[in-house]
Motif scaffolding. Structure first.
Motif, PDB file in Angstrom:
ATOM      1  N   MET A   1       0.828  -1.203   0.000  1.00  0.00           N
ATOM      2  CA  MET A   1       0.000   0.000   0.000  1.00  0.00           C
ATOM      3  C   MET A   1       0.869   1.263   0.000  1.00  0.00           C
ATOM      4  SD  MET A   1      -3.003   1.182  -0.076  1.00  0.00           S
ATOM      5  CE  MET A   1      -3.794   2.756   0.155  1.00  0.00           C
ATOM      6  N   SER A   2       1.964   1.204   0.730  1.00  0.00           N
ATOM      7  CA  SER A   2       2.837   2.377   0.820  1.00  0.00           C
ATOM      8  C   SER A   2       3.425   2.738  -0.536  1.00  0.00           C
ATOM      9  CB  SER A   2       3.958   2.125   1.827  1.00  0.00           C
ATOM     10  OG  SER A   2       4.740   1.006   1.437  1.00  0.00           O
ATOM     11  N   SER A   3       3.724   1.718  -1.352  1.00  0.00           N
ATOM     12  CA  SER A   3       4.306   1.984  -2.668  1.00  0.00           C
ATOM     13  C   SER A   3       3.322   2.715  -3.571  1.00  0.00           C
ATOM     14  CB  SER A   3       4.749   0.675  -3.328  1.00  0.00           C
ATOM     15  OG  SER A   3       3.638  -0.192  -3.524  1.00  0.00           O
ATOM     16  N   VAL A   4       2.043   2.385  -3.432  1.00  0.00           N
ATOM     17  CA  VAL A   4       1.010   3.054  -4.233  1.00  0.00           C
ATOM     18  C   VAL A   4       0.895   4.516  -3.823  1.00  0.00           C
ATOM     19  CG1 VAL A   4      -1.444   3.108  -4.826  1.00  0.00           C
ATOM     20  CG2 VAL A   4      -0.270   0.917  -4.578  1.00  0.00           C
ATOM     21  N   ILE A   6       3.129   6.301  -2.364  1.00  0.00           N
ATOM     22  CA  ILE A   6       4.363   6.993  -2.749  1.00  0.00           C
ATOM     23  C   ILE A   6       4.275   7.444  -4.204  1.00  0.00           C
ATOM     24  CG2 ILE A   6       6.824   6.653  -3.237  1.00  0.00           C
ATOM     25  CD1 ILE A   6       6.951   4.913  -0.713  1.00  0.00           C
ATOM     26  N   LYS A   7       3.704   6.584  -5.050  1.00  0.00           N
ATOM     27  CA  LYS A   7       3.551   6.939  -6.463  1.00  0.00           C
ATOM     28  C   LYS A   7       2.611   8.127  -6.624  1.00  0.00           C
ATOM     29  CE  LYS A   7       2.398   5.017 -10.994  1.00  0.00           C
ATOM     30  NZ  LYS A   7       2.019   3.797 -11.759  1.00  0.00           N
ATOM     31  N   ILE A   8       1.499   8.108  -5.885  1.00  0.00           N
ATOM     32  CA  ILE A   8       0.541   9.214  -5.956  1.00  0.00           C
ATOM     33  C   ILE A   8       1.183  10.505  -5.440  1.00  0.00           C
ATOM     34  CG2 ILE A   8      -1.708  10.046  -5.203  1.00  0.00           C
ATOM     35  CD1 ILE A   8      -1.725   7.598  -7.087  1.00  0.00           C
ATOM     36  N   CYS A   9       1.928  10.407  -4.351  1.00  0.00           N
ATOM     37  CA  CYS A   9       2.619  11.585  -3.819  1.00  0.00           C
ATOM     38  C   CYS A   9       3.638  12.107  -4.830  1.00  0.00           C
ATOM     39  CB  CYS A   9       3.321  11.238  -2.508  1.00  0.00           C
ATOM     40  SG  CYS A   9       2.193  10.965  -1.118  1.00  0.00           S
ATOM     41  N   GLY A  10       4.238  11.190  -5.592  1.00  0.00           N
ATOM     42  CA  GLY A  10       5.173  11.599  -6.632  1.00  0.00           C
ATOM     43  C   GLY A  10       4.495  12.470  -7.682  1.00  0.00           C
ATOM     44  N   TYR A  11       3.272  12.111  -8.050  1.00  0.00           N
ATOM     45  CA  TYR A  11       2.513  12.935  -8.990  1.00  0.00           C
ATOM     46  C   TYR A  11       2.307  14.340  -8.426  1.00  0.00           C
ATOM     47  CZ  TYR A  11       1.210   8.718 -11.643  1.00  0.00           C
ATOM     48  OH  TYR A  11       1.224   7.585 -12.405  1.00  0.00           O
ATOM     49  N   LEU A  12       1.940  14.401  -7.142  1.00  0.00           N
ATOM     50  CA  LEU A  12       1.685  15.704  -6.520  1.00  0.00           C
ATOM     51  C   LEU A  12       2.962  16.536  -6.439  1.00  0.00           C
ATOM     52  CD1 LEU A  12      -0.733  14.574  -3.638  1.00  0.00           C
ATOM     53  CD2 LEU A  12      -1.324  15.593  -5.846  1.00  0.00           C
ATOM     54  N   VAL A  13       4.092  15.869  -6.219  1.00  0.00           N
ATOM     55  CA  VAL A  13       5.374  16.591  -6.167  1.00  0.00           C
ATOM     56  C   VAL A  13       5.696  17.210  -7.535  1.00  0.00           C
ATOM     57  CG1 VAL A  13       7.881  16.301  -5.959  1.00  0.00           C
ATOM     58  CG2 VAL A  13       6.358  15.277  -4.256  1.00  0.00           C
ATOM     59  N   ILE A  14       5.435  16.475  -8.609  1.00  0.00           N
ATOM     60  CA  ILE A  14       5.692  17.000  -9.957  1.00  0.00           C
ATOM     61  C   ILE A  14       4.771  18.178 -10.252  1.00  0.00           C
ATOM     62  CG2 ILE A  14       5.687  16.469 -12.420  1.00  0.00           C
ATOM     63  CD1 ILE A  14       6.294  13.543 -11.641  1.00  0.00           C
ATOM     64  N   SER A 291     -10.133  10.912  -5.117  1.00  0.00           N
ATOM     65  CA  SER A 291     -10.153   9.527  -5.583  1.00  0.00           C
ATOM     66  C   SER A 291      -9.406   8.598  -4.635  1.00  0.00           C
ATOM     67  CB  SER A 291      -9.552   9.435  -6.984  1.00  0.00           C
ATOM     68  OG  SER A 291     -10.395  10.036  -7.933  1.00  0.00           O
ATOM     69  N   VAL A 292      -8.301   9.073  -4.072  1.00  0.00           N
ATOM     70  CA  VAL A 292      -7.552   8.241  -3.126  1.00  0.00           C
ATOM     71  C   VAL A 292      -8.446   7.849  -1.955  1.00  0.00           C
ATOM     72  CG1 VAL A 292      -5.628   8.178  -1.505  1.00  0.00           C
ATOM     73  CG2 VAL A 292      -5.311   9.203  -3.758  1.00  0.00           C
ATOM     74  N   VAL A 293      -9.169   8.828  -1.407  1.00  0.00           N
ATOM     75  CA  VAL A 293     -10.070   8.563  -0.284  1.00  0.00           C
ATOM     76  C   VAL A 293     -11.197   7.625  -0.711  1.00  0.00           C
ATOM     77  CG1 VAL A 293     -11.654   9.605   1.386  1.00  0.00           C
ATOM     78  CG2 VAL A 293      -9.530  10.793   0.768  1.00  0.00           C
ATOM     79  N   SER A 294     -11.786   7.907  -1.878  1.00  0.00           N
ATOM     80  CA  SER A 294     -12.908   7.100  -2.373  1.00  0.00           C
ATOM     81  C   SER A 294     -12.482   5.653  -2.609  1.00  0.00           C
ATOM     82  CB  SER A 294     -13.456   7.688  -3.678  1.00  0.00           C
ATOM     83  OG  SER A 294     -13.915   8.998  -3.495  1.00  0.00           O
ATOM     84  N   ILE A 295     -11.316   5.480  -3.220  1.00  0.00           N
ATOM     85  CA  ILE A 295     -10.825   4.130  -3.519  1.00  0.00           C
ATOM     86  C   ILE A 295     -10.615   3.335  -2.233  1.00  0.00           C
ATOM     87  CG2 ILE A 295      -8.823   2.847  -4.391  1.00  0.00           C
ATOM     88  CD1 ILE A 295      -8.591   5.108  -6.534  1.00  0.00           C
ATOM     89  N   LEU A 296     -10.021   3.961  -1.231  1.00  0.00           N
ATOM     90  CA  LEU A 296      -9.781   3.267   0.040  1.00  0.00           C
ATOM     91  C   LEU A 296     -11.098   2.881   0.715  1.00  0.00           C
ATOM     92  CD1 LEU A 296      -6.778   5.335   1.467  1.00  0.00           C
ATOM     93  CD2 LEU A 296      -6.731   3.114   0.300  1.00  0.00           C
TER      94      LEU A 296
END
Length: 310
Positions: A1-4, A6-14, A291-296
């Motif tokens: 779960m953490s890897s997912v 991290i990927k989403i946070c990577g999008y936000l960082v960009i 979407s992150v909240v909804s998916i969880l």
């Protein structure tokens, strides 16, 4: 779960990087148009070719494809009505932000984590309809709605589709998949090199477009678009949930697809339709967090049905 995550946070960082470099005057908001052209013509087709192996045609394909087409048509119409049925670039932005879904880049990692195997296959089948609409038909209709001078005929829609590089790329790949053919590895490797830049350029472009100092009218429109999108997909999700004699896992994946964020292609397509405002970038970012909240929440509910694989 953490890897997912991290990927989403990577999008936000960009996205934040794009915004920061624009504030430092190293880039301009107008540069997003050039990036949009590069994405549509080069990196997005490359990403599609790189992921061509994900195109799945199974026995559930007709049902999931139909779900995807209906979802796109209903949300596309909702965006058009929300914009007051006016023929202007703003209407195109409303249509594309209410109706498109980011499945491959955003939702797929969640599905691979919680529903590997069959769940991924279901998502790819739903994404076939999403790609046909989001990469082609929805764009063609949004383009026609962008100006009173744009003709709205089958001929004009077909012309837009034929000139859409991502759409024609996907049609070609779909035909190959239907014929059980595969592109040579060397082509996939070259396409992967190009396609790997797609996510970065798209998120960076969103960062260039984001503006936090917005007039009240734009804030109002952003709220209206987000609420309309969420209300419509919630209603569609309820319709899917109550369908009889349908695999619960198929229902779950379909509902997850409906709650995915705005498709990355909506940003460059909106620019191509002449839209210059901040709505698309802001809505894309907001729906990503929602979407992150909804998916969880959806995955947690599915766990009670014994569907998740952890």
């Amino acid at each position: 779960m953490s890897s997912v995550l991290i990927k989403i946070c990577g999008y936000l960082v960009i996205i934040a990087l794009g915004y920061l470099l624009r504030e430092l005057k190293l880039f301009r908001k107008e540069d997003a148009k050039l990036l949009g052209t590069l994405i549509i013509s080069v990196t997005l087709p490359g990403a599609l070719i790189r992921n061509s192996g994900a195109i799945v045609i199974g026995p559930e394909f007709p049902l999931l494809f139909t779900f995807g087409i209906i979802a796109s048509i209903v949300t596309l119409a909702a965006g058009f009505l929300l914009a007051g049925r006016k023929r202007e670039p703003r209407t195109s932005a409303f249509m594309l932000t209410v109706s498109t879904f980011n499945l491959g880049a955003f939702l797929l990692p969640f599905v691979e984590l919680f529903f590997p195997g069959t769940g991924v296959g279901y998502l790819c089948m739903f994404d076939s309809a999403n790609s046909v609409m989001g990469l082609g038909v929805s764009y063609a209709l949004a383009k026609a709605a962008s100006s009173p001078k744009e003709p709205l005929t089958l001929k004009s829609v077909f012309k837009t589709l034929v000139h859409s590089v991502p759409f024609m790329t996907y049609v070609f790949l779909f035909v190959l998949a239907a014929c059980h053919l595969r592109l040579p590895d060397v082509i996939l490797e070259y396409a992967g090199t190009i396609g790997n830049a797609n996510a970065f350029l798209t998120m960076f472009m969103i960062g260039l477009l984001i503006e936090f100092r917005l007039p009240k009218q734009e804030i109002k429109e952003i709220i209206q678009v987000c609420l309309t999108r969420w209300i419509v997909v919630a209603c569609l999700g309820i319709c899917v949930f109550i369908l009889p004699d349908v695999d619960p896992l198929l229902k779950t994946i379909t509902i997850l697809c409906l709650f995915a964020p705005v498709a990355a292609a909506a940003v460059p397509y909106s620019i191509s339709c002449g839209y210059q405002g901040d709505l698309v970038g802001m809505v894309s970012t907001i729906t990503m967090a929602f979407s992150v909240v909804s998916i969880l929440l959806i995955v947690s509910f599915a766990a009670h049905l014994g569907l998740t694989v952890l």
